[in-house]
Design a protein around this motif. Structure first.
Motif, PDB file in Angstrom:
ATOM      1  N   ARG A  33       0.835  -1.204   0.000  1.00 36.56           N
ATOM      2  CA  ARG A  33       0.000   0.000   0.000  1.00 36.56           C
ATOM      3  C   ARG A  33       0.871   1.254   0.000  1.00 36.56           C
ATOM      4  N   LEU A  34       1.935   1.215   0.812  1.00 42.46           N
ATOM      5  CA  LEU A  34       2.822   2.376   0.887  1.00 42.46           C
ATOM      6  C   LEU A  34       3.454   2.673  -0.468  1.00 42.46           C
ATOM      7  N   ARG A  35       3.926   1.624  -1.126  1.00 39.27           N
ATOM      8  CA  ARG A  35       4.579   1.823  -2.416  1.00 39.27           C
ATOM      9  C   ARG A  35       3.580   2.274  -3.470  1.00 39.27           C
ATOM     10  N   LEU A  36       2.369   1.751  -3.423  1.00 40.56           N
ATOM     11  CA  LEU A  36       1.327   2.204  -4.350  1.00 40.56           C
ATOM     12  C   LEU A  36       1.053   3.691  -4.161  1.00 40.56           C
ATOM     13  N   GLY A  37       1.000   4.110  -2.894  1.00 38.32           N
ATOM     14  CA  GLY A  37       0.788   5.528  -2.616  1.00 38.32           C
ATOM     15  C   GLY A  37       1.920   6.381  -3.142  1.00 38.32           C
ATOM     16  N   GLU A  38       3.158   5.904  -2.972  1.00 43.88           N
ATOM     17  CA  GLU A  38       4.320   6.663  -3.447  1.00 43.88           C
ATOM     18  C   GLU A  38       4.327   6.781  -4.962  1.00 43.88           C
ATOM     19  N   LEU A  39       4.054   5.674  -5.647  1.00 50.52           N
ATOM     20  CA  LEU A  39       4.106   5.689  -7.109  1.00 50.52           C
ATOM     21  C   LEU A  39       2.954   6.471  -7.726  1.00 50.52           C
ATOM     22  N   SER A  40       1.801   6.457  -7.054  1.00 54.07           N
ATOM     23  CA  SER A  40       0.625   7.150  -7.589  1.00 54.07           C
ATOM     24  C   SER A  40       0.540   8.601  -7.144  1.00 54.07           C
ATOM     25  N   GLY A  41       1.308   8.953  -6.084  1.00 55.47           N
ATOM     26  CA  GLY A  41       1.246  10.308  -5.560  1.00 55.47           C
ATOM     27  C   GLY A  41       0.057  10.550  -4.662  1.00 55.47           C
ATOM     28  N   LEU A  42      -0.635   9.469  -4.256  1.00 50.91           N
ATOM     29  CA  LEU A  42      -1.816   9.607  -3.403  1.00 50.91           C
ATOM     30  C   LEU A  42      -1.422   9.506  -1.932  1.00 50.91           C
ATOM     31  N   SER A  43      -2.259  10.064  -1.082  1.00 50.24           N
ATOM     32  CA  SER A  43      -2.007  10.014   0.359  1.00 50.24           C
ATOM     33  C   SER A  43      -2.202   8.585   0.864  1.00 50.24           C
ATOM     34  N   LYS A  44      -1.654   8.327   2.061  1.00 52.14           N
ATOM     35  CA  LYS A  44      -1.788   6.985   2.627  1.00 52.14           C
ATOM     36  C   LYS A  44      -3.254   6.579   2.825  1.00 52.14           C
TER      37      LYS A  44
END
Length: 400
Positions: A33-44
């Motif tokens: 989830r953390l990496r998805l947030g980082e790659l997408s630019g979305l908040s946690k």
């Protein structure tokens, strides 16, 4: 309601975020989830909601854990590609290749099913190919929803008619897709084999960056695929590119006085006779596929290679000139067994002959898709369709 009207609404934002997550997972594989947030630019919090929606809908699942250093391990997620699968099939006169395809592009075993003269039919060929692919991959046949079939002929999707398919005995010409869909219970697409090879050439081959190109396929038969800015030109009834039927000019008599069409000039029989002539042996009266294979070996390497290329190149150039006159593609790709055997040396010789004898200056190159380009192209098309289905599901759950 139009997409423009939906933009900015909560459902549109959910759909956009979820599509982004699926694209990232398909591109990178397992992600937390953390990496998805980082790659997408979305908040946690937004990334967590996104993962929860996709997992609840059955589109993604937990596949493992990733160490987070001093803290607790984090779950990693991947796309559920096992729910809807496809089978790519390449039908040839002597054998049928088939392979399972999923949305992530996983490499599954390629199966080869020999054909039996006198016992063939479209339904039998395709049913057997699907069974072979699912068995080899240990896949539940019920998960296969889509089938993409490469045929040596032209297919008109509007009328559901197959033409120029003399090499496929037992295959009917009318209503072929309807018959296959009824027999298999799956969605079936059919396409010309050379068109699919051109799709592979555009996706991963030497023409990935070409503005336009023509692929001349030289094998059991001759075919031409034309890609104009990423779009294949199929013709009014799917018959564009059946170049083997093109009558040859009077100049061809200098090479072969008996040649009526391009198939006579550069087809398997012609390649075999050239190989025998350059080695000082007599070609058999009835040329077999094994004779053609032996000729291709001589074209690939050995002392006769240069002589074969010297005689074959001007013949191929003669077949390419009409394509240049009509379409003027940026590149011309030599593919199929003859093109692969001749490689860069044959492509260079053909290009040199065109430059010397005409006003055109195309870049003539050998195909760079080394492994089963037709099946590769059929597989690429299915991957795109399977991914489109996943994204459609994302849109549905976003408005639910």
């Amino acid at each position: 309601m139009s997409d423009r009207t939906l933009r900015g609404t909560p459902s549109w934002l959910r759909s956009t975020n979820d599509r982004t997550a699926l694209e990232l997972l398909l591109e990178h594989g397992e992600l937390t989830r953390l990496r998805l947030g980082e790659l997408s630019g979305l908040s946690k919090p937004t990334a967590s909601q996104m993962v929860q929606r996709l997992e609840t809908a059955g589109l993604i699942h937990t596949v493992g854990t990733v160490s987070a250093g001093r803290g607790p391990s984090a779950a990693s997620y991947a796309v559920r590609t096992d729910r809807t699968l496809g089978v790519a099939i390449d039908v040839t006169p002597t054998l049928i290749r088939s392979v399972i395809v999923d949305a992530s592009g996983t490499e599954y075993p390629i199966t080869i099913t020999p054909t039996v003269d006198g016992e063939r039919s479209a339904v039998a060929d395709i049913v057997e190919a699907i069974a072979a692919a699912t068995t080899a991959a240990d896949i539940d046949p019920a998960t296969v929803r889509l089938v993409n079939v490469a045929v040596q002929g032209s297919y008109d999707a509007d009328t559901d008619e197959l033409a120029f398919a003399e090499s496929m005995p037992g295959w009917q010409s009318e209503g072929i897709r309807a018959v296959l869909e009824a027999a298999t219970g799956r969605i079936v697409h059919l396409d010309n084999d050379v068109n699919l090879a051109a799709i592979a050439e555009r996706a991963t081959g030497v023409c990935a960056d070409a503005a336009s190109f023509a692929l001349l396929w030289m094998g059991d038969g001759l075919g031409l695929a034309v890609d104009l800015a990423g779009t294949l030109h199929r013709g009014a009834s799917g018959g564009a590119g059946e170049i083997g039927y093109l009558p040859v000019t009077r100049e061809a008599s200098a090479f072969d006085p008996a040649a009526d069409d391009l198939q006579d000039l550069i087809g398997p029989d012609a390649v075999t006779r050239i190989a025998h002539r350059t080695t000082g042996s007599a070609a058999p009266e009835a040329i077999t596929p094994a004779d053609y294979e032996a000729a291709l070996e001589l074209l690939t390497s050995g002392p006769a290679r240069e002589a074969i290329i010297a005689e074959l190149a001007p013949r191929i150039a003669m077949g390419i000139v009409p394509v240049l006159a009509l379409l003027d593609p940026q590149r011309v790709v030599l593919g199929g067994p003859t093109g692969a055997a001749g490689g860069d040396a044959l492509a260079h010789a053909v290009g040199e002959h065109i430059v010397r004898s005409t006003r055109w200056r195309p870049r003539v190159v050998a195909s760079s898709v080394e492994r089963l380009p037709v099946l590769h192209g059929a597989r690429d098309v299915l991957i795109g369709e399977l991914r489109a289905r996943l994204f459609d599901e994302v849109d549905r759950i976003a408005v639910a």
